[in-house]
Design an enzyme around this catalytic site. Structure first.
Site, short mmCIF file in Angstrom:
data_model
loop_
_atom_site.label_atom_id
_atom_site.label_comp_id
_atom_site.label_asym_id
_atom_site.label_seq_id
_atom_site.Cartn_x
_atom_site.Cartn_y
_atom_site.Cartn_z
N HIS A 41 -37.91 -12.40 -18.09
CA HIS A 41 -37.64 -10.97 -18.19
C HIS A 41 -36.74 -10.46 -17.06
O HIS A 41 -36.17 -9.37 -17.17
CB HIS A 41 -38.96 -10.17 -18.24
CG HIS A 41 -39.69 -10.07 -16.94
ND1 HIS A 41 -40.75 -10.89 -16.61
CD2 HIS A 41 -39.52 -9.24 -15.88
CE1 HIS A 41 -41.20 -10.55 -15.43
NE2 HIS A 41 -40.48 -9.57 -14.96
N ASP A 66 -42.31 -17.02 -20.15
CA ASP A 66 -41.57 -16.10 -19.27
C ASP A 66 -40.96 -16.84 -18.09
O ASP A 66 -40.96 -16.34 -16.96
CB ASP A 66 -42.48 -14.96 -18.78
CG ASP A 66 -41.67 -13.76 -18.29
OD1 ASP A 66 -40.44 -13.74 -18.53
OD2 ASP A 66 -42.26 -12.87 -17.66
N SER A 84 -41.08 -10.10 -9.27
CA SER A 84 -41.09 -10.98 -10.44
C SER A 84 -40.15 -12.16 -10.23
O SER A 84 -38.99 -11.99 -9.87
CB SER A 84 -40.66 -10.21 -11.68
OG SER A 84 -41.65 -9.29 -12.08
N GLY A 116 -53.65 -28.00 -32.56
CA GLY A 116 -53.81 -27.74 -33.99
C GLY A 116 -55.16 -27.19 -34.40
O GLY A 116 -55.66 -27.50 -35.48
#
Length: 465
Positions: free
Chosen positions: A122, A152, A226, A282
């Site tokens: 981001h 991210d 970040s 799965g």
């Protein structure tokens, strides 16, 4: 001579009387009672060593970790171009309209001496230009190597003449709750800034944000942090700071980091394969807080309750069943779903893991070979599609296409489920990746045609508006 002897005897006699009186009337007895009780002995004592410095933060030295980290954390500037009216006349009449640069900032961590940098997706999203500034104020143009929006994580590269200071990935599985950590980044466009805290929790799920597992810490993290580093007191990189929980956008007590084991795996995949190789177990489960989980007692289960197993997955091949409770994967104890997700995210298709399950009260250890994801939900129409296995290819007499295994309510009247989807707008589909890309490119407002084939070999074409 007699007087001296008399005085000596009186002194000895007086001392004896004084000592006897103290023992008899003042000193309290201290008895040690020994019994022949066969039970356990309990001792109200502690063998914890006491430091002359006191306990807690006074005994922790952050200086070495900070010194080794600050020069490896960089400032990342993201320049995007936005177009729109710049004057009231342009706004009213739509004429002109110029592109204006918008600048976003964040942090990054140098992970190799030749200039590879890990940051958040981001931080660099939609960038037209990326700039990286080192702690010594040198600025470089950065190239985007690859990204993984799901975790991210993004990987950048800069070209520097000299070798750069860098941080090596640590093992985030070894991080302990209560362990001291440092968050290093560039909040508010400052140069590398260090804050301290502890690991508050591990395998934290942020709900609707992503299907991800985070390290939670109370080290102060603010806008601009970040993509920065979360390190332990040894200076090991154990996480990439990613998010905070706040109604104001500023730090209020908790922050979250992508564990280093996940970030490392994503970076290695991007460098080696160009994309992220995701190994899938799965299985399907339900969130513990849902009405279904509460009504069926699943919310009280310690572990991951398996509600269904995906066909052609590693769990399917290993014969895991609905009702099994997954308790452990390799050496990682699983209390909740993020514990499992966090570990599986570090694995690739073809990796073998050992899964410990509780099946009707009996503990079993089962080897499972992870596979690539075989199903996904395509954009726009929301159809769930699956890669064809050999049985499907034989039944439908085709090697291309994907099988429709789930249909949203808005499309259930078209008879789509169970058929093989061959093409979208006359573009051939080979696997679920093709299906995802083709459906992602269709317009919600135009016409879309899909071509399918049923078990009888009959082709059908439907046009949606």
């Amino acid at each position: 001579m007699k007087k001296i002897t008399t005085l000596l005897l009186v002194s000895i006699f007086g001392g004896a009387i004084t000592l006897g009186s103290y023992k008899l009337f003042i000193e309290k007895p201290n008895y040690a009672v020994v019994t022949e009780d066969a039970g356990h002995g309990y001792f109200n004592t502690s063998y914890s060593p006491t430091s002359a410095k006191g306990s807690g933060i006074n005994e922790v030295d952050f200086t070495i970790a900070a010194q080794n980290t600050v020069n490896s954390v960089v400032h990342v500037k993201n320049v995007t171009m936005s177009s729109g009216p710049t004057t009231i006349m342009e706004f009213l009449y739509g004429s002109g309209g110029s592109q204006r640069p918008q600048v976003g900032t964040g942090s990054g961590v140098i992970i190799s001496p030749d200039g590879y940098i890990v940051t958040n997706n981001h931080v660099i999203a939609n960038a037209n230009q990326l700039q990286v500034t080192l702690n010594n104020n040198k600025t470089y143009t950065a190239e985007l190597v690859g990204t993984d929006p799901n975790s991210d994580i993004a990987l950048l590269k800069i070209e520097a003449k000299d070798k750069l200071p860098y941080l090596a990935f640590g093992d985030s599985n070894n991080a302990k709750i209560g362990e001291w950590v440092l968050a290093v980044g560039n909040p508010f466009n400052l140069t590398s800034t260090v804050t301290a805290g502890i690991v508050s929790a591990k395998a934290r799920d942020l709900g609707g944000m992503t299907n991800q597992s985070f390290i939670q810490t109370d080290a102060a993290v603010n806008p601009g942090n970040s993509g920065g580093a979360l390190v332990n007191t040894n200076g090991d990189l154990i996480g990439i700071n990613t998010a905070i929980t706040s109604q104001t956008g500023s730090y209020v007590g908790y922050s979250f980091a992508v564990p280093s084991n996940i970030a490392k795996k994503v970076v290695e995949d991007i460098m080696e394969y160009g994309n992220v190789q995701k190994g899938i177990l799965g299985i399907n489960t339900v969130r513990s807080s849902t009405p279904y989980a509460i009504e069926n007692g699943i919310n009280e289960v310690d572990g991951v309750y398996i509600t269904s197993v995906e066909e052609d997955s590693g769990a399917f091949d290993a014969k895991l069943q609905e009702g099994d409770i997954l308790k452990k994967v390799d050496d990682i104890v699983v209390h909740k779903f993020p514990d499992l997700v966090g570990y599986i995210s570090t694995k690739r298709p073809g990796d073998e893991i050992k899964v410990t399950i509780d099946r009707a009260g009996k503990m079993m250890e089962v080897p499972v070979i992870l596979k690539e994801r075989q199903t996904l939900v395509v954009p726009v129409m929301g159809l769930e599609v699956k890669n064809l296995n050999k049985e499907d290819q034989k039944k439908f007499k085709t090697k291309n296409g994907v099988k429709i295994v789930g249909v949203p309510e808005s499309f259930r009247g078209y008879g789509l489920e169970g058929k093989v989807l061959l093409s979208v707008d006359n573009k051939e589909i080979n696997d679920i990746s093709d299906a995802k890309n083709l459906f992602g490119n269709i317009s919600k407002y135009g016409k879309t045609s899909i071509t399918m084939i049923n078990e009888k070999g009959e082709r059908e074409r439907i046009i949606f508006q």
